[in-house]
Design a protein around this motif. Structure first.
Motif, short mmCIF file in Angstrom:
data_model
loop_
_atom_site.label_atom_id
_atom_site.label_comp_id
_atom_site.label_asym_id
_atom_site.label_seq_id
_atom_site.Cartn_x
_atom_site.Cartn_y
_atom_site.Cartn_z
N GLU A 27 0.81 -1.21 0.00
CA GLU A 27 0.00 0.00 0.00
C GLU A 27 0.85 1.28 0.00
N TYR A 28 2.15 1.11 -0.14
CA TYR A 28 3.03 2.28 -0.07
C TYR A 28 2.73 3.23 -1.22
N VAL A 29 2.52 4.48 -0.89
CA VAL A 29 2.28 5.52 -1.90
C VAL A 29 3.28 6.65 -1.64
N PRO A 30 4.13 6.96 -2.60
CA PRO A 30 5.13 8.02 -2.37
C PRO A 30 4.47 9.38 -2.18
N SER A 31 5.16 10.24 -1.45
CA SER A 31 4.59 11.56 -1.15
C SER A 31 4.42 12.41 -2.40
N MET A 32 5.20 12.14 -3.47
CA MET A 32 5.12 12.91 -4.70
C MET A 32 4.19 12.27 -5.72
N TYR A 33 3.41 11.27 -5.30
CA TYR A 33 2.54 10.53 -6.21
C TYR A 33 1.49 11.46 -6.84
N ALA A 34 1.30 11.31 -8.16
CA ALA A 34 0.28 12.06 -8.91
C ALA A 34 0.43 13.57 -8.75
N SER A 35 1.68 14.03 -8.69
CA SER A 35 1.94 15.47 -8.62
C SER A 35 2.80 15.87 -9.81
N PHE A 36 3.03 17.16 -9.93
CA PHE A 36 3.88 17.67 -11.02
C PHE A 36 5.27 17.01 -10.99
N TRP A 37 5.73 16.65 -9.79
CA TRP A 37 7.08 16.07 -9.65
C TRP A 37 7.20 14.73 -10.35
N ALA A 379 2.37 9.49 -12.78
CA ALA A 379 2.29 10.54 -13.81
C ALA A 379 0.98 10.44 -14.59
N ASP A 380 0.53 9.21 -14.85
CA ASP A 380 -0.71 9.04 -15.60
C ASP A 380 -1.91 9.58 -14.83
N VAL A 381 -1.92 9.36 -13.50
CA VAL A 381 -3.02 9.86 -12.67
C VAL A 381 -3.03 11.39 -12.66
N PHE A 382 -1.84 11.99 -12.58
CA PHE A 382 -1.72 13.45 -12.56
C PHE A 382 -2.26 14.05 -13.86
N VAL A 383 -1.82 13.49 -15.00
CA VAL A 383 -2.25 14.03 -16.30
C VAL A 383 -3.75 13.81 -16.50
N ILE A 401 -6.42 20.79 -27.40
CA ILE A 401 -5.83 20.66 -26.07
C ILE A 401 -5.40 19.22 -25.81
N ILE A 402 -6.26 18.26 -26.19
CA ILE A 402 -5.92 16.85 -26.01
C ILE A 402 -4.69 16.49 -26.84
N PHE A 403 -4.61 17.04 -28.05
CA PHE A 403 -3.44 16.81 -28.90
C PHE A 403 -2.16 17.27 -28.19
N LEU A 404 -2.18 18.48 -27.60
CA LEU A 404 -1.00 19.01 -26.92
C LEU A 404 -0.67 18.20 -25.67
N VAL A 405 -1.70 17.81 -24.91
CA VAL A 405 -1.47 16.98 -23.72
C VAL A 405 -0.86 15.63 -24.11
N GLY A 406 -1.40 15.04 -25.18
CA GLY A 406 -0.85 13.78 -25.67
C GLY A 406 0.59 13.91 -26.10
N THR A 419 0.13 6.41 -23.49
CA THR A 419 -0.65 7.64 -23.63
C THR A 419 -2.07 7.32 -24.11
N PHE A 420 -2.19 6.37 -25.05
CA PHE A 420 -3.52 5.93 -25.46
C PHE A 420 -4.32 5.45 -24.25
N GLY A 421 -3.67 4.60 -23.47
CA GLY A 421 -4.34 4.00 -22.32
C GLY A 421 -4.83 5.02 -21.31
N ILE A 422 -4.10 6.13 -21.17
CA ILE A 422 -4.49 7.17 -20.21
C ILE A 422 -5.60 8.04 -20.75
N LEU A 423 -5.45 8.52 -21.99
CA LEU A 423 -6.32 9.58 -22.51
C LEU A 423 -7.60 9.08 -23.19
N ILE A 424 -7.53 7.95 -23.90
CA ILE A 424 -8.71 7.52 -24.66
C ILE A 424 -9.92 7.25 -23.77
N PRO A 425 -9.78 6.55 -22.64
CA PRO A 425 -10.96 6.36 -21.78
C PRO A 425 -11.55 7.69 -21.28
#
Length: 529
Positions: A27-37, A379-383, A401-406, A419-425
């Motif tokens: 269950e360990y989750v790093p402190s920088m999880y899903a952040s800009f870092w 990183a995927d959760v953050f984006v 916007i989606i094009f630039l994020v991708g 990237t497909f896996g993150i954005l398409i859903p």
């Protein structure tokens, strides 16, 4: 008895502690999880690679930073995460191992084709039929478009076949690498029968994935405009940026420009004069056929599934590995029957082909490890959170916007499929009420992912293109980047138009005209310079 009871009590106390520790680790989750870092490690690796022009250390530093961020700056967890979860985890992944085996078998096949004299025979044939630099480059583009099954296969095959031809006509290795790279992922992403189509359809849950993929092709502006860009650059002679310097030096006989010249000192192989063009064409055709059969086999074609259904559900890694293995066996028999290569000579190509793939395999392993570090930091959760929070209020501008994020996500992580896996859903959810906009947004996601993958120095296809052209990897990245960014800028404008008009009949011609206009401006600037 007392010691026995004490030991039993101690054991009973330790068991829940061990279970609790294991549960804590899970269950360990790093402190920088899903952040800009979470995006810092790949960004650092990319910047260092472009500055130092040294890929291995840059990738490893990015991996190390990811490990430090994950561990909360503790030494032990950093080391175990980098090596155990990262490097060992990447190399023990079944999909990754299948790709590595496929690369080794391709390297062996290329070595066999060279030893049999097939490449030399094709070079002699091409020298009689391809008379100019423009012809050599257009032939490279055409071959790249025809080999649309898989981007890895595309990169290495086109490189081995066309390299002698482009060398003869003084086309720089950097330009060859660009042409290979630009006909790999961009062509695969608009080919319904390809490993990429199979991947994309798998991410569109609850919809007819293949139908959506086909309907999205006219909106895949980056892929289509990249083809326009390649043909325009070649026909108009409108090279710009660092590529122009490489091409000018190539005309003077220097194909590399920089001091790092991969394979430049290698002795010319004593080509078998018995070899003919058939000794190059036959293994390539067999490889294509076997890879297609391998992919539909993994998709259940021989168990009753339809061809399209089997290809959509295929496992590209296993399919390509099986296909390349059987192509290897058939090629050995073919050369033995034709008496152009003895069995012992074919076996001697195995270590040579493996050695040719060592550098790409090492870079791929480090790139996969860096992706594992990025994934562990969320990183995927953050984006996904950023896209979801800003999506609803900018519907017409959202494809751009989606094009630039991708683009950014694929550039930072070096993976299109991730990237497909993150954005398409997310796209399917946001545009569930508007099917046309959903198609446009999915195509924008695919185009952005391919664009970022095309630009990224840690992308597997970029690495394979460098290997196929036998070009210094950083040279390839730095010369290709201005071209890819130019096409991305035109594509972004075209997606803005598409978001409002919602038809490719208007938006695609506008994009093509803009692309040609940009090339005309670059050609005029080159003439003035």
């Amino acid at each position: 008895m007392m010691w026995a009871v004490s030991a039993a009590m101690l054991l009973a106390m330790c068991c829940p502690m061990l279970a609790f520790a294991a549960e804590e680790a899970e269950e360990y989750v790093p402190s920088m999880y899903a952040s800009f870092w979470s995006l810092i490690p790949p960004v650092v690796a990319i910047v260092l690679a472009l500055i130092t022009k040294e890929v291995y250390s840059s990738l490893f530093i990015g991996i190390l930073i990811g490990g430090v961020f994950y561990s909360g700056f503790t030494f032990e967890l950093t080391i175990t995460h980098v090596f155990q979860d990262g490097i060992i985890g990447s190399l023990s992944d079944a999909y990754n191992v299948g790709i590595l085996v496929f690369l080794v078998l391709l390297g062996i096949l290329v070595c066999m084709m060279n030893q049999a004299g097939g490449s030399a025979a094709f070079g002699r044939w091409a020298s009689e039929h391809i008379k100019s630099r423009v012809g050599a480059q257009l032939a490279t583009v055409l071959l790249g478009v025809l080999i649309f099954i898989d981007d890895y296969f595309n990169c290495l095959t086109v490189g081995s076949v066309m390299r002698p031809v482009t060398d003869k006509h003084n086309v720089s290795r950097a330009k060859l690498a660009y042409l290979i790279d630009a006909t790999a992922a961009p062509v695969c992403i608009i080919a319904p029968v390809s490993s990429w189509a199979a991947a994309v359809t798998g991410f569109v849950e609850g919809e007819d994935g293949l139908s959506i993929f086909i309907r999205a092709i006219p909106y895949n502006f980056y892929a289509l405009l990249t083809i326009v860009m390649m043909v325009g650059l070649t026909v108009m002679n409108a090279d710009f940026g660092l590529m122009r310097k490489h091409e000018e030096n190539a005309l003077k006989g220097d194909l590399y420009t920089t001091s790092d010249r991969p394979y430049a000192n290698a002795e010319e192989e004593e080509n078998n004069q018995k070899g003919g063009v058939i000794d190059l064409i036959f293994p390539i055709v067999v490889l294509i056929v076997c890879c297609v059969i391998g992919m539909i086999y993994t998709g259940g074609f021989f168990e009753g599934a339809g061809f399209v259904e089997a290809f959509s559900g295929s496992d590209a890694s296993v399919g390509l590995m099986l296909g390349s293995f059987f192509a290897f066996i058939i090629t050995i028999i073919f050369y033995a029957v034709r008496k152009v290569l003895k069995f012992s000579e074919s076996m001697a190509c195995i270590p040579e082909g493996f050695k040719a793939m060592v550098s790409p395999i090492l870079i791929l392993t480090l790139a996969w490890t860096l992706k594992a570090m990025t994934d562990s930091l969320g990183a995927d959760v953050f984006v996904a959170g950023v896209v979801n929070s800003s999506a609803r209020g900018l519907m017409n501008l959202l494809p751009a916007i989606i094009f630039l994020v991708g683009c950014f996500l694929a550039f930072a992580t070096g993976t299109s499929w991730g990237t497909f896996g993150i954005l398409i859903p997310i796209v399917v959810d946001v545009f569930s009420h508007n099917e046309t906009m959903m198609i446009i947004a999915i195509s924008a996601c695919m185009a952005g992912a391919v664009c970022g993958d095309h630009c990224s120095p840690i992308s597997d296809t970029t690495i394979m293109a460098s290997a196929g052209a036998q070009c210094n990897h950083v040279n390839h990245v730095s010369t290709q980047l201005p071209y890819a960014i130019t096409v991305a800028a035109v594509s972004c404008v075209t997606y803005i138009v598409a978001g409002f008009v919602q038809t490719p009949v208007i938006s695609l011609p506008i994009g093509i005209l803009l692309m040609i206009a940009v090339l005309a401006v670059m050609k005029n600037r080159k003439r003035e310079a």
